[in-house]
Write an enzyme that holds these catalytic residues in place. Structure first.
Site, PDB file in Angstrom:
ATOM      1  N   ARG A 155     -23.615   0.143 -11.297  1.00 30.21           N
ATOM      2  CA  ARG A 155     -24.007  -0.953 -10.410  1.00 30.21           C
ATOM      3  C   ARG A 155     -25.414  -1.431 -10.733  1.00 30.21           C
ATOM      4  NH1 ARG A 155     -23.524   0.459  -4.254  1.00 30.21           N
ATOM      5  NH2 ARG A 155     -21.334  -0.053  -4.637  1.00 30.21           N
ATOM      6  N   THR A 163     -21.831   4.095   5.975  1.00 27.56           N
ATOM      7  CA  THR A 163     -21.535   5.165   6.941  1.00 27.56           C
ATOM      8  C   THR A 163     -20.057   5.073   7.323  1.00 27.56           C
ATOM      9  OG1 THR A 163     -22.457   3.670   8.628  1.00 27.56           O
ATOM     10  CG2 THR A 163     -23.829   5.510   7.921  1.00 27.56           C
ATOM     11  N   THR A 216     -25.401   1.949   9.791  1.00 34.93           N
ATOM     12  CA  THR A 216     -24.851   2.023  11.145  1.00 34.93           C
ATOM     13  C   THR A 216     -24.556   3.471  11.525  1.00 34.93           C
ATOM     14  OG1 THR A 216     -23.831  -0.144  10.862  1.00 34.93           O
ATOM     15  CG2 THR A 216     -23.000   1.242  12.656  1.00 34.93           C
ATOM     16  N   CYS A 254     -17.337  -2.283   9.121  1.00 31.23           N
ATOM     17  CA  CYS A 254     -18.068  -2.391  10.398  1.00 31.23           C
ATOM     18  C   CYS A 254     -17.139  -2.291  11.602  1.00 31.23           C
ATOM     19  CB  CYS A 254     -18.855  -3.703  10.448  1.00 31.23           C
ATOM     20  SG  CYS A 254     -20.321  -3.705   9.415  1.00 31.23           S
ATOM     21  N   ARG A 273     -13.066  -2.349   1.198  1.00 31.37           N
ATOM     22  CA  ARG A 273     -13.279  -1.141   2.001  1.00 31.37           C
ATOM     23  C   ARG A 273     -12.491  -1.197   3.311  1.00 31.37           C
ATOM     24  NH1 ARG A 273     -19.664  -0.898   2.336  1.00 31.37           N
ATOM     25  NH2 ARG A 273     -19.309  -3.151   2.387  1.00 31.37           N
TER      26      ARG A 273
END
Length: 442
Positions: A48, A92, A127, A267, A338
């Site tokens: 990356r 997270t 988070t 999220c 994700r």
């Protein structure tokens, strides 16, 4: 030891800011700050880092700006010693049992601690549930650095609010919550973020409050979408169109405008579990949040079951049918896969011995294969279908005409034998009815 000179040092070019974690959140922050101050961008993913350094943005979050940025991208953790303001933006996730997986923030804390310069401020954006920053991260950093928090360095928290793929609500245009362990750190953190946040920062009284802000705002959205998903299920059973019901409801001034759908991503599909896990540790069992999660986590299977039902009613044999799924990312016009709930549709179909063909030009084929065992097929190579499930609202799918959609099906099928599942209600009802296709939409 002084901490109130960090902002001035950054502005003058005498100090550097470092980003730990260069994913969908960290990399845009690094690039934006680098327009104004010196920035080090660190990530343990060497591939990356090399891509960013070569001007390639696989996240598609900053686009061409990556080619001209002055961010010093590195996978060498020792470079963090050059910075006095460190922002941690690592993922997270949750474990398979939905408990918080704190390994990324724990690992980042160890890295920061091993390379922490005295007189620094560390701000976490990841988070977490209230208490993690001070009770989990601080002890690790203190142990690794040998430096005392509040004396040799200070801690703060500012929850990330970046919306992947959103070109309107970006880092600079979203108000940003900021907090610090005391007045001095809070004021300095606010001044640093005010460098890039045009919409303004929102200071809160302490770190736990800031941590709660993030998990509560995403839990609220999750619950509202769960309600819409329940409405969609009820409308489906009644035999009326959910979209039309919501259109009528939204004509009232105080309607909230939420829609049913697949709730995935890093999220909304994850953060409620951080909040409920925190509540469990305090002896309270969630009554609403977990039930909302249960509804939303079930919607992929519900869509797949609807597809099976429509194929049977069309006279097709589902096991022998060719099913094509358009899209696998967790949201439209974004390469992020994700926690994609489209995978739940795919896995449910496999329970019926159906192996769907999946196409998505936005998604990384290697990631889809590694994370989900899904082999992506180029759009121009997908076979003619008995059933097409439009799972993600990418522009290329949204802009397809009914004629183009009909061309995806086997030519020997009659129109009412061709099953179209419109998960996102992308297509107008009058067009769907005029097409003659057998359609179903959430």
């Amino acid at each position: 030891m002084r901490f109130d000179d960090i902002y001035q040092g950054l502005i003058s070019g005498n100090e550097k800011l470092a980003l730990v974690g260069l994913g969908y959140v960290g990399m845009p922050i690094a690039v934006e700050f680098a327009k104004h101050i010196k920035v080090i961008g660190f990530d343990i993913n060497e591939k990356r880092v090399q891509e960013y350094a070569s001007g390639i943005d696989a996240t598609n979050e900053v686009g061409e700006a990556i080619k001209n940025t002055t961010v010093e991208f590195t996978s060498d953790a020792s470079k963090l010693k050059e910075a006095r303001f460190i922002v941690v933006a690592v993922p997270t996730p949750v474990n398979k049992d939905t408990t918080p997986d704190l390994r990324p923030v724990e690992g980042a804390s160890r890295t920061v601690g091993q390379n922490l310069a005295p007189g620094s401020i560390v701000v976490f954006e990841s988070t977490v549930y209230p208490g993690v920053t001070e009770n989990v991260c601080v002890p690790i950093i203190e142990k690794e650095s040998g430096l005392k928090c509040g004396v040799d360095w200070k801690i703060g928290y500012s929850p990330e609010r970046i919306n992947p793929g959103d070109r309107v609500h970006t880092l600079t245009t979203i108000r940003k919550v900021v907090s610090g362990m005391d007045k001095e750190s809070a004021e300095e953190i606010k001044k640093v973020y005010d460098i890039v946040i045009k919409a303004g920062t929102v200071p809160v009284s302490d770190i736990k409050t800031a941590e709660a802000v993030k998990v509560v705002e995403n839990s609220q959205r999750d619950i509202n979408i769960a309600f819409m998903n329940e409405i969609a299920i009820i409308c489906d059973k009644i035999g009326i169109d959910t979209n039309e019901v919501l259109y009528g409801m939204n004509s009232k001034w105080n309607a909230l405008g939420f829609k049913p759908g697949l709730v995935g991503g890093h999220c909304i599909g994850v953060d409620p579990y951080y909040l409920t896990n925190c509540a469990e540790m305090l002896g309270y069992h969630s009554q609403i949040i977990l039930n909302g999660r249960k509804v939303n986590d079930s919607m992929g299977a519900y869509v797949a079951d609807a597809a099976i039902k429509q194929m049977i009613e069309a006279g097709l044999a589902p096991k022998k049918a060719t099913v094509v799924v358009l899209g696998i990312t967790f949201k439209e016009n974004c390469p992020d896969t994700r926690n994609s709930k489209v995978v739940d549709i795919i896995n449910r179909l496999k329970e019926y011995d159906i192996n769907p063909i999946v196409t998505d030009s936005w998604a990384d084929a290697e990631v889809a294969k590694h994370e989900y065992g899904v082999d992506l097929v180029d759009f121009d190579k997908i076979p003619k279908a008995d059933c097409v499930i439009v799972a993600v609202g990418h522009n290329e799918f949204r802009n397809m005409s009914m004629l183009q959609i009909k061309e995806l099906f086997k030519p020997e099928l009659k129109n009412d034998e061709k099953v179209l599942i419109d998960v996102k209600s992308l297509y107008r009802m009058d067009e769907l009815k005029a097409s003659g296709l057998r359609f179903w939409r959430l």
